[in-house]
Design a protein around this motif. Structure first.
Motif, PDB file in Angstrom:
ATOM      1  N   HIS A   1       2.591  -0.259  -2.734  1.00 36.73           N
ATOM      2  CA  HIS A   1       1.224  -0.617  -2.338  1.00 36.73           C
ATOM      3  C   HIS A   1       1.244  -1.580  -1.152  1.00 36.73           C
ATOM      4  O   HIS A   1       0.477  -1.421  -0.191  1.00 36.73           O
TER       5      HIS A   1
ATOM      6  N   GLN B   1       2.159   0.291   1.997  1.00 41.09           N
ATOM      7  CA  GLN B   1       1.056   1.102   2.505  1.00 41.09           C
ATOM      8  C   GLN B   1      -0.049   0.229   3.097  1.00 41.09           C
ATOM      9  O   GLN B   1      -0.687   0.599   4.088  1.00 41.09           O
TER      10      GLN B   1
ATOM     11  N   GLY C   1      -0.828   8.579   4.840  1.00 36.78           N
ATOM     12  CA  GLY C   1      -1.155   9.926   4.398  1.00 36.78           C
ATOM     13  C   GLY C   1      -0.405  10.392   3.170  1.00 36.78           C
ATOM     14  O   GLY C   1      -0.566  11.535   2.749  1.00 36.78           O
ATOM     15  N   HIS C   2       0.413   9.535   2.587  1.00 40.91           N
ATOM     16  CA  HIS C   2       1.185   9.928   1.405  1.00 40.91           C
ATOM     17  C   HIS C   2       0.603   9.286   0.145  1.00 40.91           C
ATOM     18  O   HIS C   2       0.220   8.110   0.154  1.00 40.91           O
ATOM     19  N   ASP C   3       0.546  10.046  -0.918  1.00 35.51           N
ATOM     20  CA  ASP C   3       0.116   9.526  -2.208  1.00 35.51           C
ATOM     21  C   ASP C   3       1.164   8.541  -2.724  1.00 35.51           C
ATOM     22  O   ASP C   3       2.363   8.846  -2.711  1.00 35.51           O
ATOM     23  N   SER C   4       0.721   7.386  -3.178  1.00 37.80           N
ATOM     24  CA  SER C   4       1.666   6.346  -3.601  1.00 37.80           C
ATOM     25  C   SER C   4       2.542   6.800  -4.770  1.00 37.80           C
ATOM     26  O   SER C   4       3.718   6.441  -4.848  1.00 37.80           O
ATOM     27  N   ALA C   5       1.974   7.607  -5.678  1.00 34.97           N
ATOM     28  CA  ALA C   5       2.757   8.091  -6.819  1.00 34.97           C
ATOM     29  C   ALA C   5       3.877   9.021  -6.358  1.00 34.97           C
ATOM     30  O   ALA C   5       4.994   8.993  -6.902  1.00 34.97           O
ATOM     31  N   VAL C   6       3.589   9.842  -5.347  1.00 38.67           N
ATOM     32  CA  VAL C   6       4.604  10.757  -4.816  1.00 38.67           C
ATOM     33  C   VAL C   6       5.685   9.969  -4.080  1.00 38.67           C
ATOM     34  O   VAL C   6       6.882  10.263  -4.206  1.00 38.67           O
ATOM     35  N   VAL C   7       5.276   8.971  -3.321  1.00 39.86           N
ATOM     36  CA  VAL C   7       6.256   8.106  -2.643  1.00 39.86           C
ATOM     37  C   VAL C   7       7.153   7.431  -3.680  1.00 39.86           C
ATOM     38  O   VAL C   7       8.380   7.389  -3.536  1.00 39.86           O
TER      39      VAL C   7
END
Length: 203
Positions: free
Chosen positions: A147, A150, A157-163
């Motif tokens: 977080h 970001q 542009g990336h979802d934090s869960a995916v990162v």
């Protein structure tokens, strides 16, 4: 609380609450040279310098002892990562420190690391185990670090869960490859920087 070694040397009895922690300390020490399948309550008692019956006052069976030991290992694992993160100031350096601390704990305490991820003792997403709180804390620590990255403009542009999943899979895979002798631990910083660059790290 006196260290276990000093309690032994002084011949002092364990006070209420000290024996349980001393037994877990002894079990963790044994993990330095043995895997979890080799550890018995009798051996833990011998390592702690108490009677063979003493552990049963706190752990009626081996399964309960292993559950408590997993909780201790998870807490130590979390503390090592949290300290590494707190020692850095910038978001990306905290992320690097987190990944390196993860791998370093695995290489310094391989049997404890294996215990933490043993699905029989620490079931994935298990909420009914004593280690669940520490497991959740580890996930939340990674989430906070991502977080902050970001918020500073990284991983756009990336979802934090995916990162988080990509980073966790990377460091966990690195840890296993290093433990198996396929990679040197020194590869970790460059591997993490390469991954974050791929995800869109901004200079």
């Amino acid at each position: 609380m006196l260290p276990m070694s000093r309690l032994k040397e002084a011949g002092s009895p364990y006070h209420h609450g000290q024996l349980r922690e001393a037994l877990l300390d002894a079990a963790f020490e044994l993990l330095g040279t043995q895997n979890v399948n080799q550890i018995s309550l009798r051996e833990i008692a011998r390592q702690a310098g108490v009677s063979h019956a003493a552990p049963y006052h706190y752990f009626p069976d081996r399964a309960q002892l292993l559950g408590a030991l997993a909780e201790k290992c998870n807490a130590l694992f979390y503390t090592a990562q949290e300290k590494a993160v707190q020692a850095q100031s910038s978001p990306t350096e905290r992320l690097m420190a987190l990944g390196q601390a993860y791998v370093h704990f695995a290489t310094a305490h391989p049997n404890a690391f294996s215990l933490i991820f043993d699905p029989e003792i620490c079931p994935p997403n298990g909420s009914d185990t004593s280690a669940a709180t520490s497991v959740q804390a580890n996930h939340e620590l990674l989430g906070r670090v991502i977080h902050d990255c970001q918020a500073a403009g990284y991983f756009p542009g990336h979802d934090s869960a995916v990162v988080g999943a990509a980073l966790w899979a990377t460091v966990h895979g690195l840890a296993h490859l290093i433990l198996l002798g396929h990679l040197p631990e020194g590869v970790v910083p460059d591997a993490l920087r390469t991954l974050t660059a791929t995800l869109g790290e901004q200079p």
